[in-house]
Design an enzyme around this catalytic site. Structure first.
Site, PDB file in Angstrom:
ATOM      1  N   CYS A   1      25.644  -7.833 -48.489  1.00  0.00           N
ATOM      2  CA  CYS A   1      26.920  -7.978 -49.181  1.00  0.00           C
ATOM      3  C   CYS A   1      26.905  -7.006 -50.357  1.00  0.00           C
ATOM      4  O   CYS A   1      25.853  -6.745 -50.947  1.00  0.00           O
ATOM      5  CB  CYS A   1      27.100  -9.424 -49.672  1.00  0.00           C
ATOM      6  SG  CYS A   1      28.615  -9.715 -50.627  1.00  0.00           S
TER       7      CYS A   1
ATOM      8  N   CYS B   1      22.902  -9.471 -51.871  1.00  0.00           N
ATOM      9  CA  CYS B   1      24.151  -8.911 -52.390  1.00  0.00           C
ATOM     10  C   CYS B   1      23.819  -7.838 -53.421  1.00  0.00           C
ATOM     11  O   CYS B   1      23.048  -8.072 -54.356  1.00  0.00           O
ATOM     12  CB  CYS B   1      25.003 -10.009 -53.011  1.00  0.00           C
ATOM     13  SG  CYS B   1      26.628  -9.419 -53.571  1.00  0.00           S
TER      14      CYS B   1
ATOM     15  N   CYS C   1      34.256 -11.935 -49.284  1.00  0.00           N
ATOM     16  CA  CYS C   1      33.647 -12.937 -50.153  1.00  0.00           C
ATOM     17  C   CYS C   1      34.453 -12.912 -51.443  1.00  0.00           C
ATOM     18  O   CYS C   1      34.404 -11.933 -52.187  1.00  0.00           O
ATOM     19  CB  CYS C   1      32.183 -12.578 -50.415  1.00  0.00           C
ATOM     20  SG  CYS C   1      31.396 -13.535 -51.730  1.00  0.00           S
TER      21      CYS C   1
ATOM     22  N   CYS D   1      32.876 -10.253 -69.394  1.00  0.00           N
ATOM     23  CA  CYS D   1      31.806  -9.438 -68.828  1.00  0.00           C
ATOM     24  C   CYS D   1      31.035  -8.620 -69.862  1.00  0.00           C
ATOM     25  O   CYS D   1      31.630  -7.859 -70.639  1.00  0.00           O
ATOM     26  CB  CYS D   1      32.386  -8.513 -67.765  1.00  0.00           C
ATOM     27  SG  CYS D   1      31.109  -7.612 -66.857  1.00  0.00           S
TER      28      CYS D   1
ATOM     29  N   CYS E   1      31.057  -0.156 -67.171  1.00  0.00           N
ATOM     30  CA  CYS E   1      32.322  -0.390 -66.476  1.00  0.00           C
ATOM     31  C   CYS E   1      33.496  -0.232 -67.442  1.00  0.00           C
ATOM     32  O   CYS E   1      33.457  -0.707 -68.584  1.00  0.00           O
ATOM     33  CB  CYS E   1      32.342  -1.793 -65.865  1.00  0.00           C
ATOM     34  SG  CYS E   1      33.834  -2.145 -64.913  1.00  0.00           S
TER      35      CYS E   1
ATOM     36  N   ARG F   1      29.895 -21.188 -52.303  1.00  0.00           N
ATOM     37  CA  ARG F   1      28.643 -20.827 -52.980  1.00  0.00           C
ATOM     38  C   ARG F   1      28.665 -21.239 -54.448  1.00  0.00           C
ATOM     39  O   ARG F   1      29.560 -20.843 -55.195  1.00  0.00           O
ATOM     40  CB  ARG F   1      28.411 -19.323 -52.848  1.00  0.00           C
ATOM     41  CG  ARG F   1      27.090 -18.830 -53.411  1.00  0.00           C
ATOM     42  CD  ARG F   1      26.863 -17.360 -53.069  1.00  0.00           C
ATOM     43  NE  ARG F   1      26.805 -17.177 -51.618  1.00  0.00           N
ATOM     44  CZ  ARG F   1      27.764 -16.564 -50.914  1.00  0.00           C
ATOM     45  NH1 ARG F   1      28.823 -16.064 -51.528  1.00  0.00           N
ATOM     46  NH2 ARG F   1      27.668 -16.462 -49.611  1.00  0.00           N
TER      47      ARG F   1
ATOM     48  N   CYS G   1      37.505  -6.869 -68.657  1.00  0.00           N
ATOM     49  CA  CYS G   1      37.323  -8.299 -68.381  1.00  0.00           C
ATOM     50  C   CYS G   1      36.707  -8.981 -69.605  1.00  0.00           C
ATOM     51  O   CYS G   1      35.635  -8.583 -70.071  1.00  0.00           O
ATOM     52  CB  CYS G   1      36.412  -8.486 -67.174  1.00  0.00           C
ATOM     53  SG  CYS G   1      36.927  -7.557 -65.704  1.00  0.00           S
TER      54      CYS G   1
END
Length: 396
Positions: A188, A155, A248, A118, A111, A326, A115
């Site tokens: 998801c 998901c 979500c 991450c 990616c 969640r 972030c």
């Protein structure tokens, strides 16, 4: 003891009068029950009430919260806050049901976002290697295992900045969604930013929800991510909802944020015109090689207190009563008693299985035992129903 002493004791006892006055509170409560009246009455416009009482009186979600109201609820004495959140939770959800979700990392690493937390970012010095997108058959196999262990939502996560520029990948993912749905499971995906037209393709495939977290407050966000703006994230959520897919969206606690950031984070979510269908609360798991792990290792860094996490969950339950909350990444680092308190505060969903995207996850067998001990059972697929609209009300 002789007879004379016994008779003297009886004469003394006969002079004592035990007066039992009826309890005023008991009488009042009895009167209310007798006339079938609620013990808690919704506040009248003329009477100034606390933000907690106002929230407690609402019969449907509102999107008109202020930060002052959220701050007042958040800072309620903890025992009272959790107690109210649990009672209010029962007005909108079956307290014995838990949504069990399974997360499948269908495309790991590579990616381009920066972030700080991450391990999948190419900007962070971790050992994670980029992998190709999984095949449809591989995903179906994972979904079958999840279903056999009680999961009702699967998901699918891919480490993309945006999926809208990946036509072939999107086509394969829509097929994955269709196959997951054939198993009777909710689906998801979390695929980065997405345009409305591409979200509609996922909607047509039968997608239940699209995950796109806001991560933290608007104010703290630039300290964590610079390659994607806060408004970029909100735009993606808006695109998803316009396409008719449930959103979500939640965040990560433990990013060096303050209590005000928790309030700001909740403010963004609860003032959305349509509240999130589900709200994941992640507890940061610092990963070696990520900038946030280095920052948190410093002596003067802000560490997340469990009380703050509990207050965030309880406040979320009070102001977003229909959303599924969640307990997501980082749950495996929590004691059983801490997890229990989170459920008391309004959580009603978990991730379960081998792992999250790149961190550990509580296993299926472990969670089955835990929920059985608590007297809870898996929520059925498609059990949650969203209100058609949010009631607009005036501030008090």
């Amino acid at each position: 003891m002789n007879r004379q002493s016994v008779m003297a004791g009886r004469r003394l006892f006969s002079k004592v009068r035990v007066v039992r006055k009826p309890s005023t509170l008991a009488n009042e409560l009895g009167s209310l029950y007798e006339h079938n009246q609620p013990i808690f009455e919704p506040p009248s416009p003329e009477k100034k009430v606390s933000a907690l009482d106002y929230a407690f009186s609402l019969k449907s979600p509102v999107s008109t919260w202020t930060k002052e109201q959220l701050r007042e609820i958040y800072n309620t004495p903890l025992m009272e806050l959790v107690h109210r959140a649990q009672i209010y939770h029962r007005n909108f959800h079956n307290p014995s049901e838990v949504q069990i979700c399974n997360l499948v990392n269908i495309k790991s690493g590579g990616c381009t976002e920066d972030c700080k937390y991450c391990s999948q970012s190419v900007n962070n010095d971790t050992d994670l290697k980029a992998e190709k997108l999984m095949t449809v058959d591989e995903v179906v196999e994972q979904a079958k295992i999840a279903k056999s262990n009680g999961a009702t939502r699967v998901c699918l996560g891919a480490a993309y900045r945006t999926v809208s520029t990946r036509k072939r990948a999107l086509e394969r993912i829509t097929t994955m969604v269709k196959e997951v749905n054939k198993l009777g499971l909710e689906s998801c995906v979390t695929l980065g930013m997405i345009e409305e037209e591409h979200a509609r393709k996922l909607k047509d495939a039968g997608l239940t929800a699209y995950n796109h977290n806001i991560d933290t407050s608007r104010e703290h966000y630039p300290n964590i991510i610079t390659t994607r703006t806060y408004d970029d994230r909100l735009k993606t959520i808006d695109n998803v909802q316009k396409a008719g897919i449930s959103a979500c969206t939640g965040g990560i606690l433990g990013l060096g944020e303050t209590v005000e950031d928790h309030i700001g984070f909740l403010y963004t979510l609860c003032t959305m015109k349509q509240h999130p269908e589900s709200l994941p609360i992640n507890r940061l798991v610092p990963i070696k090689g990520t900038p946030i792990a280095d920052e948190l290792a410093r002596d003067n860094s802000k560490k997340l207190k469990f009380e703050s996490m509990l207050r965030t969950i309880a406040t979320a339950r009070m102001v977003m009563p229909t959303s599924i909350i969640r307990l997501a990444a980082g749950r495996y680092t929590m004691k059983e008693t801490e997890q229990f308190l989170c459920f008391m505060a309004g959580c009603n969903a978990i991730f379960s299985g081998k792992k999250m995207l790149t961190t550990m996850c509580n296993g299926f067998d472990e969670d089955k035992e835990l929920l059985a001990k608590w007297g809870m059972k898996p929520m059925q697929s498609f059990a949650s129903k969203r209100p058609s609209s949010i009631v607009e009300t005036c501030h008090i």
